[in-house]
Design a protein around this motif. Sequence first.
Motif, PDB file in Angstrom:
ATOM      1  N   ALA A   1     -55.732 -70.792 -15.921  1.00 17.86           N
ATOM      2  CA  ALA A   1     -54.610 -70.695 -15.203  1.00 17.86           C
ATOM      3  C   ALA A   1     -54.897 -69.911 -13.842  1.00 17.86           C
ATOM      4  N   PHE A   2     -55.705 -69.013 -14.037  1.00 17.43           N
ATOM      5  CA  PHE A   2     -56.107 -67.781 -13.094  1.00 17.43           C
ATOM      6  C   PHE A   2     -57.064 -68.562 -11.925  1.00 17.43           C
TER       7      PHE A   2
ATOM      8  N   SER B   1     -56.600 -71.793 -11.449  1.00 19.88           N
ATOM      9  CA  SER B   1     -55.639 -72.619 -10.722  1.00 19.88           C
ATOM     10  C   SER B   1     -55.092 -71.927  -9.568  1.00 19.88           C
ATOM     11  N   ILE B   2     -54.636 -70.427  -9.784  1.00 21.09           N
ATOM     12  CA  ILE B   2     -54.012 -69.826  -8.613  1.00 21.09           C
ATOM     13  C   ILE B   2     -55.228 -69.701  -7.302  1.00 21.09           C
ATOM     14  N   ALA B   3     -56.464 -69.503  -7.638  1.00 14.92           N
ATOM     15  CA  ALA B   3     -57.528 -69.448  -6.784  1.00 14.92           C
ATOM     16  C   ALA B   3     -57.614 -70.722  -5.878  1.00 14.92           C
ATOM     17  N   VAL B   4     -57.413 -72.006  -6.963  1.00 16.21           N
ATOM     18  CA  VAL B   4     -57.472 -73.196  -6.341  1.00 16.21           C
ATOM     19  C   VAL B   4     -56.280 -73.159  -5.215  1.00 16.21           C
ATOM     20  N   LEU B   5     -55.034 -72.717  -5.513  1.00 18.89           N
ATOM     21  CA  LEU B   5     -53.956 -72.839  -4.527  1.00 18.89           C
ATOM     22  C   LEU B   5     -53.891 -71.928  -3.238  1.00 18.89           C
TER      23      LEU B   5
ATOM     24  N   ALA C   1     -54.400 -77.092 -23.457  1.00 18.80           N
ATOM     25  CA  ALA C   1     -54.170 -77.725 -24.994  1.00 18.80           C
ATOM     26  C   ALA C   1     -52.559 -77.152 -25.345  1.00 18.80           C
ATOM     27  N   ASP C   2     -52.322 -76.184 -24.793  1.00 23.84           N
ATOM     28  CA  ASP C   2     -51.025 -75.562 -25.307  1.00 23.84           C
ATOM     29  C   ASP C   2     -50.047 -75.457 -24.272  1.00 23.84           C
ATOM     30  N   ARG C   3     -48.765 -75.296 -24.515  1.00 28.29           N
ATOM     31  CA  ARG C   3     -47.588 -75.072 -23.376  1.00 28.29           C
ATOM     32  C   ARG C   3     -47.531 -73.718 -22.962  1.00 28.29           C
ATOM     33  N   TRP C   4     -47.826 -72.433 -23.622  1.00 29.93           N
ATOM     34  CA  TRP C   4     -47.582 -71.382 -22.955  1.00 29.93           C
ATOM     35  C   TRP C   4     -48.476 -71.091 -21.906  1.00 29.93           C
ATOM     36  N   PRO C   5     -49.644 -71.471 -21.719  1.00 35.25           N
ATOM     37  CA  PRO C   5     -50.674 -71.222 -20.551  1.00 35.25           C
ATOM     38  C   PRO C   5     -49.908 -71.893 -19.160  1.00 35.25           C
ATOM     39  N   VAL C   6     -49.021 -73.027 -19.295  1.00 32.05           N
ATOM     40  CA  VAL C   6     -48.487 -73.698 -18.251  1.00 32.05           C
ATOM     41  C   VAL C   6     -47.538 -72.994 -17.852  1.00 32.05           C
TER      42      VAL C   6
ATOM     43  N   THR D   1     -47.755 -68.032 -10.535  1.00 33.29           N
ATOM     44  CA  THR D   1     -47.413 -68.690  -8.911  1.00 33.29           C
ATOM     45  C   THR D   1     -46.170 -68.249  -8.430  1.00 33.29           C
ATOM     46  N   LEU D   2     -45.201 -68.024  -9.063  1.00 34.98           N
ATOM     47  CA  LEU D   2     -44.156 -67.205  -8.533  1.00 34.98           C
ATOM     48  C   LEU D   2     -44.292 -65.966  -7.990  1.00 34.98           C
ATOM     49  N   LEU D   3     -45.200 -65.160  -8.631  1.00 35.29           N
ATOM     50  CA  LEU D   3     -45.588 -63.977  -8.131  1.00 35.29           C
ATOM     51  C   LEU D   3     -46.440 -64.122  -6.802  1.00 35.29           C
ATOM     52  N   VAL D   4     -47.234 -65.073  -6.702  1.00 35.05           N
ATOM     53  CA  VAL D   4     -48.009 -65.145  -5.677  1.00 35.05           C
ATOM     54  C   VAL D   4     -47.197 -65.613  -4.469  1.00 35.05           C
ATOM     55  N   MET D   5     -46.161 -66.618  -4.599  1.00 39.39           N
ATOM     56  CA  MET D   5     -45.150 -66.914  -3.694  1.00 39.39           C
ATOM     57  C   MET D   5     -44.355 -66.043  -3.090  1.00 39.39           C
ATOM     58  N   ALA D   6     -44.121 -65.033  -3.907  1.00 40.89           N
ATOM     59  CA  ALA D   6     -43.289 -63.728  -3.596  1.00 40.89           C
ATOM     60  C   ALA D   6     -44.268 -62.985  -2.603  1.00 40.89           C
ATOM     61  N   VAL D   7     -45.334 -62.715  -2.947  1.00 41.58           N
ATOM     62  CA  VAL D   7     -46.209 -61.949  -2.259  1.00 41.58           C
ATOM     63  C   VAL D   7     -46.429 -62.698  -0.768  1.00 41.58           C
ATOM     64  N   LEU D   8     -46.408 -63.797  -0.758  1.00 42.05           N
ATOM     65  CA  LEU D   8     -46.927 -64.737   0.500  1.00 42.05           C
ATOM     66  C   LEU D   8     -45.778 -64.623   1.345  1.00 42.05           C
ATOM     67  N   ARG D   9     -44.552 -64.291   0.612  1.00 40.11           N
ATOM     68  CA  ARG D   9     -43.452 -64.152   1.577  1.00 40.11           C
ATOM     69  C   ARG D   9     -43.345 -62.777   2.517  1.00 40.11           C
ATOM     70  N   LEU D  10     -44.040 -61.927   2.110  1.00 37.92           N
ATOM     71  CA  LEU D  10     -44.307 -60.535   3.109  1.00 37.92           C
ATOM     72  C   LEU D  10     -44.719 -60.835   4.263  1.00 37.92           C
TER      73      LEU D  10
END
Length: 438
Positions: free
Chosen positions: A10-11, A13-17, A58-63, A70-79
């Motif tokens: 998951a982390f 994936s954020i780096a990939v984004l 394999a599980d749903r919770w990591p998604v 991602t929402l947190l990162v998007m909020a930061v990128l709006r600064l």
Amino acid sequence: MSAALQIAIAFASIAVLLGLMALVKGLARAKDISAEVQRKLVHMGTGLYALTLPWLFADRWPVFMLVGLTLLVMAVLRLPAMAKGGIGETLHGVERQSYGDILLALAVGTVFLLADGNALLYVLPIATLTLADAAAALTGSHYGRKFFTVEDGQKSVEGSTAFFMVTLVLSMICLLLLSDVSRPNVILLGAMVAAFGTLVEADSWRGFDNFFLPTGLMVFLAMHMDSSWQELLGLIGMFVMTLALFLRLAPRLGVTKHAARVYTIAAFLLISVTALQNTVLPLLVFVIHAIAHRTNPCKAAYPALDIVAAIALASFGWLAAGLVAEANALMFYGLMSVGLSVGLFGVALGKSTLGIRIGAATALGIGLYGLYSILMQYNPAFVKWPGDMRLTGILVIGLVVTAVSFKPGAFNTYRAAKLTLLALVVPGLSYGMGVIQS
């Protein structure tokens, strides 16, 4: 797959984004790529990566954790420091206001939840948003010659045509490979998905298509993938009649043709995915909102579109809550609609005396609660599990009437959002308590 490994993915994936955005920004500087193309490149990359999520974890919770990150990162990128000059410029370099980045992340999480492991219900909506939307934007910006106006700009016929064709091909491929739908229904469903998606994309504003397009397609497919061809033809006829009705009423209600088309899409989706008795109250909200805006206009730029967005987001929220808690939320959704209608009516009386505002709004609340009680009787037992809703109804109506009667001016701005949140407070708390107690 261990929990630690899924968290690490998951982390990563954020780096990939972030890496994708940095790459696009570098290419933009080297090749003089426009802001719109930059945004669509990030959009496509994010969407294509999102298509892998059901097989990546394999599980749903990591998604859901990834969506939250991602929402947190998007909020930061709006600064300001990130949106102008930083990598956030790849998303926010366009002149128009858009919430598309945040809504895309919300859409992925919502569709993933509602699809509940069904590959078709996840892949087709996300693939349509990723590929068809990008095709429409790029075709329109490079080859657009014939344009039509929407509230926050204009769209091209060429772009909408590209969207329709790409969605039609995607729909037929996914239906053939990921379902057992009959061949005639593949054609009908493919055409309906393409037409519905094209209308949503063409009439979108502020990036709301990033949410409404995939979630709307997913819900429509979930409800009608197994419908007969006769039922599908009936739905097409119903949509045409609904569109004609809204376009005819639009001038009398003081709404634009664009808003009338958006109302049609919302009404069609409501009518096609739930029983008729559960659509009456949310559809009534649209009518009362139009009346309220004519008698006491709010200061929003696009009030008719704002109320559709508020109702749609709340509807998907209640649907998701019902799936997560495994307790149907329709009774509470209906009360929210009652509260919202009462609030809008109270705002419409903003120039009246306090006594008239309280009396009229309370009278409407009592009447609508009576209508609500009658309509809910036609639902099956699993919907009516909360039992007696009178106390909740009294609290909803009382809270809304008090707020709009004593502070009507507070709803002159952000009216749809404020009233929707106000109408949600009591049903939301009551639903949570009911789930816990059961």
